[in-house]
Design a protein around this motif. Sequence first.
Motif, PDB file in Angstrom:
ATOM      1  N   ARG A  64      29.113 -79.752 -48.305  1.00  0.00           N
ATOM      2  CA  ARG A  64      30.361 -80.511 -48.180  1.00  0.00           C
ATOM      3  C   ARG A  64      31.498 -79.689 -47.586  1.00  0.00           C
ATOM      4  NH1 ARG A  64      30.164 -85.872 -50.341  1.00  0.00           N
ATOM      5  NH2 ARG A  64      27.918 -86.144 -50.500  1.00  0.00           N
ATOM      6  N   GLU A  65      31.389 -78.370 -47.610  1.00  0.00           N
ATOM      7  CA  GLU A  65      32.432 -77.526 -47.022  1.00  0.00           C
ATOM      8  C   GLU A  65      32.644 -77.838 -45.541  1.00  0.00           C
ATOM      9  OE1 GLU A  65      29.954 -76.507 -48.943  1.00  0.00           O
ATOM     10  OE2 GLU A  65      30.523 -74.810 -50.172  1.00  0.00           O
ATOM     11  N   LEU A  66      31.611 -78.378 -44.890  1.00  0.00           N
ATOM     12  CA  LEU A  66      31.713 -78.684 -43.459  1.00  0.00           C
ATOM     13  C   LEU A  66      31.894 -80.178 -43.183  1.00  0.00           C
ATOM     14  CD1 LEU A  66      29.069 -76.236 -41.930  1.00  0.00           C
ATOM     15  CD2 LEU A  66      31.532 -75.914 -42.236  1.00  0.00           C
ATOM     16  N   ALA A  67      32.058 -80.972 -44.232  1.00  0.00           N
ATOM     17  CA  ALA A  67      32.296 -82.411 -44.051  1.00  0.00           C
ATOM     18  C   ALA A  67      33.760 -82.632 -43.666  1.00  0.00           C
ATOM     19  CB  ALA A  67      31.971 -83.163 -45.331  1.00  0.00           C
ATOM     20  N   PRO A  68      34.020 -83.655 -42.866  1.00  0.00           N
ATOM     21  CA  PRO A  68      35.415 -83.955 -42.511  1.00  0.00           C
ATOM     22  C   PRO A  68      36.142 -84.596 -43.689  1.00  0.00           C
ATOM     23  CG  PRO A  68      33.965 -85.626 -41.608  1.00  0.00           C
ATOM     24  CD  PRO A  68      33.078 -84.586 -42.247  1.00  0.00           C
ATOM     25  N   GLU A  69      37.455 -84.707 -43.559  1.00  0.00           N
ATOM     26  CA  GLU A  69      38.230 -85.430 -44.561  1.00  0.00           C
ATOM     27  C   GLU A  69      38.102 -86.925 -44.290  1.00  0.00           C
ATOM     28  OE1 GLU A  69      42.259 -83.936 -44.529  1.00  0.00           O
ATOM     29  OE2 GLU A  69      41.731 -82.411 -46.012  1.00  0.00           O
ATOM     30  N   ARG A  70      37.984 -87.689 -45.346  1.00  0.00           N
ATOM     31  CA  ARG A  70      37.783 -89.142 -45.235  1.00  0.00           C
ATOM     32  C   ARG A  70      38.891 -89.804 -44.409  1.00  0.00           C
ATOM     33  NH1 ARG A  70      34.235 -91.739 -47.833  1.00  0.00           N
ATOM     34  NH2 ARG A  70      34.057 -90.166 -49.457  1.00  0.00           N
ATOM     35  N   ASP A  71      40.137 -89.448 -44.658  1.00  0.00           N
ATOM     36  CA  ASP A  71      41.255 -90.065 -43.948  1.00  0.00           C
ATOM     37  C   ASP A  71      41.170 -89.821 -42.446  1.00  0.00           C
ATOM     38  OD1 ASP A  71      43.905 -91.402 -43.798  1.00  0.00           O
ATOM     39  OD2 ASP A  71      44.546 -89.398 -43.142  1.00  0.00           O
ATOM     40  N   HIS A  72      40.900 -88.574 -42.055  1.00  0.00           N
ATOM     41  CA  HIS A  72      40.790 -88.275 -40.621  1.00  0.00           C
ATOM     42  C   HIS A  72      39.653 -89.062 -39.983  1.00  0.00           C
ATOM     43  CE1 HIS A  72      42.906 -84.220 -41.338  1.00  0.00           C
ATOM     44  NE2 HIS A  72      43.759 -85.081 -40.851  1.00  0.00           N
ATOM     45  N   LEU A  73      38.525 -89.119 -40.665  1.00  0.00           N
ATOM     46  CA  LEU A  73      37.372 -89.831 -40.123  1.00  0.00           C
ATOM     47  C   LEU A  73      37.673 -91.324 -39.963  1.00  0.00           C
ATOM     48  CD1 LEU A  73      34.464 -89.699 -39.145  1.00  0.00           C
ATOM     49  CD2 LEU A  73      33.723 -89.989 -41.519  1.00  0.00           C
ATOM     50  N   LYS A  74      38.282 -91.934 -40.970  1.00  0.00           N
ATOM     51  CA  LYS A  74      38.625 -93.356 -40.881  1.00  0.00           C
ATOM     52  C   LYS A  74      39.612 -93.619 -39.752  1.00  0.00           C
ATOM     53  CE  LYS A  74      37.796 -94.983 -45.570  1.00  0.00           C
ATOM     54  NZ  LYS A  74      38.394 -95.584 -46.764  1.00  0.00           N
ATOM     55  N   ARG A  75      40.587 -92.740 -39.611  1.00  0.00           N
ATOM     56  CA  ARG A  75      41.583 -92.918 -38.541  1.00  0.00           C
ATOM     57  C   ARG A  75      40.948 -92.768 -37.164  1.00  0.00           C
ATOM     58  NH1 ARG A  75      45.957 -88.881 -39.674  1.00  0.00           N
ATOM     59  NH2 ARG A  75      46.944 -89.828 -37.869  1.00  0.00           N
ATOM     60  N   TYR A  76      39.979 -91.876 -37.025  1.00  0.00           N
ATOM     61  CA  TYR A  76      39.272 -91.724 -35.756  1.00  0.00           C
ATOM     62  C   TYR A  76      38.404 -92.959 -35.486  1.00  0.00           C
ATOM     63  CZ  TYR A  76      35.706 -90.341 -32.427  1.00  0.00           C
ATOM     64  OH  TYR A  76      34.836 -90.320 -31.364  1.00  0.00           O
ATOM     65  N   GLN A  77      37.656 -93.391 -36.488  1.00  0.00           N
ATOM     66  CA  GLN A  77      36.762 -94.538 -36.318  1.00  0.00           C
ATOM     67  C   GLN A  77      37.529 -95.824 -36.012  1.00  0.00           C
ATOM     68  OE1 GLN A  77      34.639 -94.145 -40.040  1.00  0.00           O
ATOM     69  NE2 GLN A  77      32.915 -93.131 -39.041  1.00  0.00           N
ATOM     70  N   SER A  78      38.749 -95.936 -36.518  1.00  0.00           N
ATOM     71  CA  SER A  78      39.566 -97.134 -36.262  1.00  0.00           C
ATOM     72  C   SER A  78      40.273 -97.078 -34.914  1.00  0.00           C
ATOM     73  CB  SER A  78      40.608 -97.301 -37.368  1.00  0.00           C
ATOM     74  OG  SER A  78      41.635 -96.331 -37.230  1.00  0.00           O
ATOM     75  N   GLY A  79      40.248 -95.922 -34.260  1.00  0.00           N
ATOM     76  CA  GLY A  79      40.925 -95.775 -32.974  1.00  0.00           C
ATOM     77  C   GLY A  79      42.348 -95.258 -33.099  1.00  0.00           C
TER      78      GLY A  79
END
Length: 146
Positions: A64-79
Amino acid sequence: MKVTTIGFTQKSAERFFTLLKDAEVRTLLDVRLNNTSQLAGFSKKPDLEFFLSGLLDVQYIDLRELAPERDHLKRYQSGELTWDAYAAAYIELLAKRRVESNLDAVMFDGACLLCSEHTPDRCHRRLAVEYLNSQWSGRLNIEHLL
């Protein structure tokens, strides 16, 4: 040290496990934020641990140390975030976590970083391994399994 990366999307179980076997992977480092999703199919954490051990004698590590942060990932996936902004935020996160100091480079020898994206070009697994390689003076020989 040889390290590989792989995404499970668009791969059959046969193709996925054959790629790992042919690359002589000894350890699979799961760098996904969500590794228990129903969409993960054969690569859900409990199933994957079983298959890796039983089929290939490969160790599974939830990294998990190399997993992204949930917020950043959601913001990227949403555009909301561009790829470049997401990548910059992710690299900043790795630096903040000091992953290069907190992880032992030896664990990456013969390892494969797993995420979901089919190709590494827009996946955090590529960013992670490239970041670590830059911090570890280019000691990693990186190959992306497709």
